[in-house]
Write a protein that holds these residues in place. Structure first.
Motif, PDB file in Angstrom:
ATOM      1  N   LEU A   1       3.343 137.275  44.254  1.00  0.00           N
ATOM      2  CA  LEU A   1       2.212 137.867  44.966  1.00  0.00           C
ATOM      3  C   LEU A   1       1.553 136.864  45.902  1.00  0.00           C
ATOM      4  O   LEU A   1       0.855 137.245  46.848  1.00  0.00           O
ATOM      5  CB  LEU A   1       1.184 138.394  43.961  1.00  0.00           C
ATOM      6  N   GLU A   2       1.766 135.583  45.672  1.00  0.00           N
ATOM      7  CA  GLU A   2       1.178 134.562  46.534  1.00  0.00           C
ATOM      8  C   GLU A   2       1.787 134.582  47.924  1.00  0.00           C
ATOM      9  O   GLU A   2       1.188 134.102  48.880  1.00  0.00           O
ATOM     10  CB  GLU A   2       1.370 133.176  45.913  1.00  0.00           C
ATOM     11  N   ASN A   3       2.990 135.136  48.040  1.00  0.00           N
ATOM     12  CA  ASN A   3       3.674 135.133  49.326  1.00  0.00           C
ATOM     13  C   ASN A   3       3.412 136.388  50.153  1.00  0.00           C
ATOM     14  O   ASN A   3       3.974 136.547  51.226  1.00  0.00           O
ATOM     15  CB  ASN A   3       5.194 134.996  49.102  1.00  0.00           C
ATOM     16  N   ILE A   4       2.596 137.284  49.623  1.00  0.00           N
ATOM     17  CA  ILE A   4       2.310 138.518  50.362  1.00  0.00           C
ATOM     18  C   ILE A   4       1.422 138.209  51.557  1.00  0.00           C
ATOM     19  O   ILE A   4       0.371 137.590  51.426  1.00  0.00           O
ATOM     20  CB  ILE A   4       1.631 139.554  49.451  1.00  0.00           C
ATOM     21  N   SER A   5       1.860 138.660  52.723  1.00  0.00           N
ATOM     22  CA  SER A   5       1.102 138.429  53.950  1.00  0.00           C
ATOM     23  C   SER A   5      -0.059 139.400  54.018  1.00  0.00           C
ATOM     24  O   SER A   5       0.048 140.557  53.639  1.00  0.00           O
ATOM     25  CB  SER A   5       2.005 138.623  55.166  1.00  0.00           C
ATOM     26  N   THR A   6      -1.196 138.945  54.539  1.00  0.00           N
ATOM     27  CA  THR A   6      -2.355 139.829  54.717  1.00  0.00           C
ATOM     28  C   THR A   6      -2.373 140.476  56.091  1.00  0.00           C
ATOM     29  O   THR A   6      -3.262 141.245  56.392  1.00  0.00           O
ATOM     30  CB  THR A   6      -3.668 139.031  54.522  1.00  0.00           C
ATOM     31  N   GLY A   7      -1.393 140.156  56.932  1.00  0.00           N
ATOM     32  CA  GLY A   7      -1.327 140.824  58.238  1.00  0.00           C
ATOM     33  C   GLY A   7      -1.973 140.013  59.336  1.00  0.00           C
ATOM     34  O   GLY A   7      -1.333 139.610  60.284  1.00  0.00           O
ATOM     35  N   GLY A   8      -3.264 139.694  59.229  1.00  0.00           N
ATOM     36  CA  GLY A   8      -3.940 138.861  60.216  1.00  0.00           C
ATOM     37  C   GLY A   8      -4.039 139.529  61.575  1.00  0.00           C
ATOM     38  O   GLY A   8      -3.943 140.736  61.742  1.00  0.00           O
ATOM     39  N   ASN A   9      -4.222 138.688  62.617  1.00  0.00           N
ATOM     40  CA  ASN A   9      -4.465 139.200  63.957  1.00  0.00           C
ATOM     41  C   ASN A   9      -3.269 139.959  64.519  1.00  0.00           C
ATOM     42  O   ASN A   9      -3.425 140.945  65.233  1.00  0.00           O
ATOM     43  CB  ASN A   9      -4.807 138.030  64.896  1.00  0.00           C
ATOM     44  N   GLN A  10      -2.063 139.506  64.206  1.00  0.00           N
ATOM     45  CA  GLN A  10      -0.875 140.160  64.740  1.00  0.00           C
ATOM     46  C   GLN A  10      -0.798 141.606  64.267  1.00  0.00           C
ATOM     47  O   GLN A  10      -0.486 142.513  65.039  1.00  0.00           O
ATOM     48  CB  GLN A  10       0.381 139.385  64.329  1.00  0.00           C
ATOM     49  N   ALA A  11      -1.093 141.834  62.979  1.00  0.00           N
ATOM     50  CA  ALA A  11      -1.065 143.196  62.447  1.00  0.00           C
ATOM     51  C   ALA A  11      -2.144 144.057  63.098  1.00  0.00           C
ATOM     52  O   ALA A  11      -1.913 145.218  63.432  1.00  0.00           O
ATOM     53  CB  ALA A  11      -1.253 143.176  60.941  1.00  0.00           C
ATOM     54  N   LEU A  12      -3.342 143.486  63.314  1.00  0.00           N
ATOM     55  CA  LEU A  12      -4.430 144.227  63.944  1.00  0.00           C
ATOM     56  C   LEU A  12      -4.035 144.647  65.353  1.00  0.00           C
ATOM     57  O   LEU A  12      -4.211 145.802  65.744  1.00  0.00           O
ATOM     58  CB  LEU A  12      -5.703 143.371  63.979  1.00  0.00           C
ATOM     59  N   GLU A  13      -3.497 143.717  66.133  1.00  0.00           N
ATOM     60  CA  GLU A  13      -3.133 144.027  67.506  1.00  0.00           C
ATOM     61  C   GLU A  13      -2.039 145.085  67.561  1.00  0.00           C
ATOM     62  O   GLU A  13      -2.028 145.941  68.444  1.00  0.00           O
ATOM     63  CB  GLU A  13      -2.699 142.741  68.216  1.00  0.00           C
ATOM     64  N   SER A  14      -1.116 145.039  66.604  1.00  0.00           N
ATOM     65  CA  SER A  14      -0.059 146.042  66.545  1.00  0.00           C
ATOM     66  C   SER A  14      -0.635 147.426  66.252  1.00  0.00           C
ATOM     67  O   SER A  14      -0.237 148.426  66.867  1.00  0.00           O
ATOM     68  CB  SER A  14       0.962 145.660  65.465  1.00  0.00           C
ATOM     69  N   GLN A  15      -1.607 147.489  65.353  1.00  0.00           N
ATOM     70  CA  GLN A  15      -2.214 148.772  64.996  1.00  0.00           C
ATOM     71  C   GLN A  15      -2.975 149.378  66.169  1.00  0.00           C
ATOM     72  O   GLN A  15      -2.949 150.594  66.376  1.00  0.00           O
ATOM     73  CB  GLN A  15      -3.177 148.585  63.821  1.00  0.00           C
ATOM     74  N   LEU A  16      -3.645 148.539  66.941  1.00  0.00           N
ATOM     75  CA  LEU A  16      -4.435 149.029  68.063  1.00  0.00           C
ATOM     76  C   LEU A  16      -3.567 149.647  69.153  1.00  0.00           C
ATOM     77  O   LEU A  16      -4.055 150.446  69.956  1.00  0.00           O
ATOM     78  CB  LEU A  16      -5.274 147.887  68.651  1.00  0.00           C
ATOM     79  N   GLN A  17      -2.279 149.321  69.175  1.00  0.00           N
ATOM     80  CA  GLN A  17      -1.363 149.878  70.169  1.00  0.00           C
ATOM     81  C   GLN A  17      -0.744 151.194  69.727  1.00  0.00           C
ATOM     82  O   GLN A  17      -0.046 151.847  70.498  1.00  0.00           O
ATOM     83  CB  GLN A  17      -0.249 148.856  70.473  1.00  0.00           C
ATOM     84  N   LYS A  18      -1.001 151.611  68.478  1.00  0.00           N
ATOM     85  CA  LYS A  18      -0.409 152.845  67.965  1.00  0.00           C
ATOM     86  C   LYS A  18      -1.047 154.065  68.644  1.00  0.00           C
ATOM     87  O   LYS A  18      -2.175 154.015  69.142  1.00  0.00           O
ATOM     88  CB  LYS A  18      -0.597 152.938  66.449  1.00  0.00           C
ATOM     89  N   SER A  19      -0.329 155.187  68.593  1.00  0.00           N
ATOM     90  CA  SER A  19      -0.798 156.411  69.228  1.00  0.00           C
ATOM     91  C   SER A  19      -2.060 156.954  68.573  1.00  0.00           C
ATOM     92  O   SER A  19      -2.196 156.948  67.345  1.00  0.00           O
ATOM     93  CB  SER A  19       0.308 157.474  69.157  1.00  0.00           C
ATOM     94  N   SER A  20      -2.978 157.442  69.386  1.00  0.00           N
ATOM     95  CA  SER A  20      -4.213 158.047  68.863  1.00  0.00           C
ATOM     96  C   SER A  20      -3.927 159.341  68.116  1.00  0.00           C
ATOM     97  O   SER A  20      -4.778 159.838  67.373  1.00  0.00           O
ATOM     98  CB  SER A  20      -5.205 158.303  69.995  1.00  0.00           C
ATOM     99  N   ASP A  21      -2.725 159.911  68.284  1.00  0.00           N
ATOM    100  CA  ASP A  21      -2.356 161.121  67.535  1.00  0.00           C
ATOM    101  C   ASP A  21      -2.263 160.853  66.037  1.00  0.00           C
ATOM    102  O   ASP A  21      -2.245 161.793  65.233  1.00  0.00           O
ATOM    103  CB  ASP A  21      -1.013 161.668  68.027  1.00  0.00           C
ATOM    104  N   LEU A  22      -2.181 159.580  65.643  1.00  0.00           N
ATOM    105  CA  LEU A  22      -2.085 159.236  64.225  1.00  0.00           C
ATOM    106  C   LEU A  22      -3.423 159.354  63.496  1.00  0.00           C
ATOM    107  O   LEU A  22      -3.464 159.312  62.272  1.00  0.00           O
ATOM    108  CB  LEU A  22      -1.564 157.797  64.068  1.00  0.00           C
ATOM    109  N   LEU A  23      -4.508 159.493  64.248  1.00  0.00           N
ATOM    110  CA  LEU A  23      -5.828 159.522  63.631  1.00  0.00           C
ATOM    111  C   LEU A  23      -6.042 160.806  62.835  1.00  0.00           C
ATOM    112  O   LEU A  23      -5.599 161.883  63.237  1.00  0.00           O
ATOM    113  CB  LEU A  23      -6.916 159.381  64.698  1.00  0.00           C
TER     114      LEU A  23
END
Length: 531
Positions: free
Chosen positions: A452-474
Motif C-alpha cells: 500500500l505504500e507504493n500506491i500513487s495519490t495521483g497528484g497534479n498530473q491526475a488533476l490535469e488529466s481529469q480537467l480535460q475529460k468531457s463535461s458529459d461525464l458529470l
C-alpha cells in the motif's frame, strides 16, 4: 411524474432544508450530536445524506440562535482536490484561510459586531471595506492554483491554529456566544492520504471550549495520522438507514413525497415496485431519487429495466472509472469489482434462490485477511457498493472478522424479475448467516502482497488529466448537460472555470436558473474530481 427532484443538498436553499427533512429516530440522534459540544466524525458513502444532516443541524441552530447563542459555520472542502500538491504545507494554509473566512462571514451574517483586537485582524487578513479581505484572496489563490503553473505571492500571513483559537475565544466573549460549531463537509480528499492526515491533525489542534468541529468523511478516508485517534479525539457516527428497520420503506417514500407531492398517487398505485427501488438503494436517498427519476413513466417494467441497468452496469462503471482518475489504485479497484461480481454475488444469489426464509446480503472477512483486501473493500464502501462493515463478528469455529453488506440493488439485478426477487429478499433478510472468506482465501491472491505504500495519490498530473475529460461525464440532469453543451463547455475544466454570467447566455436560462445550473455543475465537477 412531477417536478424536478433534488439529487444533492447543494441544490436546496438553506432556508428550505428543514422542509425536506424526513426525521427518523436515528437521524434525530445524529442531528442532536452534530449540535452538541463534542467533536464528531460523520462517516458515510456518497449520497447517504451527510451534507443534508449537517445543513439540517445548522438550520436548527440558526433558528435558536437568540436563545442558545451558538454560531454555526458551514464550510465545504470540496475544492481540496484543486490544490496543487507541489508544497506540503499548501493544503494546511488553504484549510486555515477557508476556515477563517467562513467564520468571519458567518459572524457578519448573524449581525455580530466583531472585536477589533489583533487576533480577529489576523484571521481577517486585513483589506479595505467593500473589497475581498486578504484572507479571501489567499483562499482564491490556492483554489485557482490548478490554472497556473507558477507560484502566486500571498498577500497576508495565514494564522496558525493557536491564533485562530484565540480569535474564536475573543469573538465568543465579545459577542456573548457560548461557542462556535464548525461543520466541515467533504473534510479531506479520500484518495490523498496526506490531506487526510493534515486535516485530522488540524481538527485535533483546533479543539477548544469555544470551538467544536464536526467533519463529514467517506468510509475510505482512514488516514488519521499519528496525532489523531478517532476513539479518543472525536465521536464517530455512521450515516446508515437500516433496511431491516420496519419504518424503512415508509421513510424513503416520505423523502420522495417531500420533494414532489404529485408523485404520491403513482407510487401508492405501484407500492411493491417503489419499495423494491427503495430497498435496492440500500439506504441511499440519492440513488433512490436517481433511479426513480430514470423510471418514468413509473411502472413495473421501467423500474425493472432501471434496476438491471443501474446496478449491473452504471454503479460498477462509476467504481471502475476511479482507475482512470487514480491509476495508483487500479489493482485495488479492479480486484474489488472482480471479488464481488465473481465470488460474493454469485454465492448470495444461488443461496437466496433456494431459500424461502432467512435470505442473505452479507458476507464475512476474517480479521487477519491482508490489509490490501480491507483497503479494496473500503473503496467499495466509498462507492456505495458495500456498506461499511461491522467488526468483531464471530463466524464458524468462533473466528472473528468483519461483516459487510452488499448493496441490495446489485443482488436484485441478477434476477430476471428484480421486483419479485427483491420482495422475497427484503421480506426475509437476515444478518445471522453469510458466506465466509477466511484469512487466506484463494480469492485474495491477486493483491495479497500488494504494498500500500507504493500506491500513487495521483497528484497534479491526475488533476490535469481529469480537467480535460468531457463535461458529459458529470452527474447532472440531461437538461443541465444540454445547457452546458449550448455554451460550448466541452471539458470539465471549462465548466469549473465558467461564471454565472456565462451560464446566463444559454437559452431559457435567467439569473435564478443560471445560479442553479452553475451550482449544480460546479458541485458535480467537484464530486467528480474527488472521486
Amino acid at each position: 411524474m412531477g417536478g424536478e427532484l433534488f439529487f444533492r443538498t447543494e441544490d436546496i436553499r438553506q432556508d428550505e432544508i428543514l422542509g425536506y427533512l424526513v426525521e427518523t429516530p436515528t437521524d434525530r440522534d445524529l442531528i442532536e450530536q452534530l449540535k452538541g459540544r463534542s467533536p464528531v466524525i460523520l462517516k458515510g458513502s456518497r449520497g447517504v445524506g451527510k451534507s443534508f444532516l449537517m445543513r439540517a443541524a445548522e438550520a436548527e441552530i440558526k433558528n435558536n440562535f437568540t436563545s442558545r447563542r451558538i454560531l454555526p459555520v458551514y464550510v465545504t472542502f470540496a475544492r481540496a482536490g484543486l490544490i496543487r500538491a507541489n508544497a506540503p504545507d499548501k493544503f494546511l494554509l488553504w484549510m486555515m484561510a477557508k476556515i477563517c473566512n467562513s467564520i468571519i462571514r458567518a459572524a457578519s451574517s448573524a449581525g455580530l459586531t466583531l472585536p477589533g483586537g489583533s487576533t480577529i485582524a489576523a484571521i481577517r487578513g486585513g483589506g479595505s471595506p467593500g473589497t475581498p479581505s486578504k484572507m479571501e484572496v489567499v483562499e482564491k489563490i490556492f483554489e485557482d492554483s490548478w490554472k497556473n503553473s507558477g507560484e502566486a505571492p500571498l498577500p497576508a500571513i495565514v494564522p496558525d491554529p493557536e491564533v485562530l483559537k484565540d480569535a474564536v475565544e475573543d469573538l465568543c466573549l465579545h459577542a456573548n456566544l457560548n461557542r462556535i460549531i464548525l461543520f466541515v463537509d467533504e473534510a479531506a480528499h479520500v484518495f490523498i492520504p496526506e490531506q487526510q492526515r493534515q486535516f485530522f491533525t488540524l481538527m485535533r489542534d483546533l479543539r477548544s471550549p469555544y470551538l467544536s468541529i464536526k467533519a463529514a468523511v467517506y468510509p475510505g478516508a482512514t488516514s488519521y495520522g499519528d496525532s489523531f485517534q478517532p476513539i479518543h479525539d472525536a465521536t464517530v457516527l455512521i450515516v446508515d438507514r437500516s433496511v431491516t428497520d420496519h419504518e424503512y420503506a415508509a421513510g424513503m417514500r416520505e423523502i420522495v413525497f417531500k420533494q414532489d407531492p404529485d408523485l404520491r398517487k403513482i407510487i401508492e398505485q405501484n407500492g411493491e415496485v417503489f419499495d423494491t427501488l427503495a430497498y435496492a438503494a440500500t439506504g441511499n436517498p440519492r440513488i433512490l431519487l436517481k433511479t426513480l427519476d430514470r423510471s418514468k413513466p413509473f411502472n413495473r417494467r421501467n423500474a425493472q429495466e432501471v434496476i438491471r441497468q443501474y446496478y449491473r452496469e452504471d454503479i460498477w462503471s462509476e467504481h471502475s472509472g476511479l482507475t482512470e482518475r487514480y491509476p495508483g489504485h487500479r489493482d485495488l479497484i479492479d480486484w474489488g469489482r472482480q471479488f464481488i461480481e465473481g465470488h460474493v454475488l454469485p454465492k448470495l444469489y444461488e443461496t437466496n434462490k433456494g431459500r424461502k426464509s432467512e435470505t442473505q446480503s452479507h458476507f464475512w472477512i476474517h480479521r487477519d485477511a491482508p490489509q490490501s483486501i480491507k483497503e479494496a473493500l473500503r473503496l467499495l464502501c466509498y462507492s456505495g457498493i458495500l456498506q461499511e462493515g461491522v467488526s468483531g463478528i464471530r463466524a464458524t469455529r468462533s473466528e472473528v472478522g468483519t461483516r459487510y453488506m452488499v448493496n441490495l440493488g446489485c443482488l436484485f439485478s441478477l434476477d430476471a424479475e428484480p421486483v419479485s426477487f427483491g420482495a422475497k429478499i427484503r421480506q426475509h433478510l437476515s444478518i445471522k448467516r453469510f458466506p465466509e472468506f477466511g484469512a487466506n482465501h484463494s480469492a485474495y491472491r491477486p493483491i495479497s502482497k500488494l504494498s500500500l505504500e507504493n500506491i500513487s495519490t495521483g497528484g497534479n498530473q491526475a488533476l490535469e488529466s481529469q480537467l480535460q475529460k468531457s463535461s458529459d461525464l458529470l452527474d447532472i440532469t440531461e437538461w443541465q448537460k444540454q445547457r452546458i453543451r449550448d455554451l460550448g463547455l466541452s471539458t470539465i475544466g471549462e465548466v469549473l472555470a465558467a461564471s454565472e454570467e456565462e451560464f446566463m447566455k444559454a437559452h431559457y436560462v435567467g439569473p435564478k436558473r443560471a445560479r442553479k445550473v452553475s451550482n449544480a455543475a460546479i458541485a458535480a465537477v467537484l464530486e467528480y474530481l474527488s472521486g
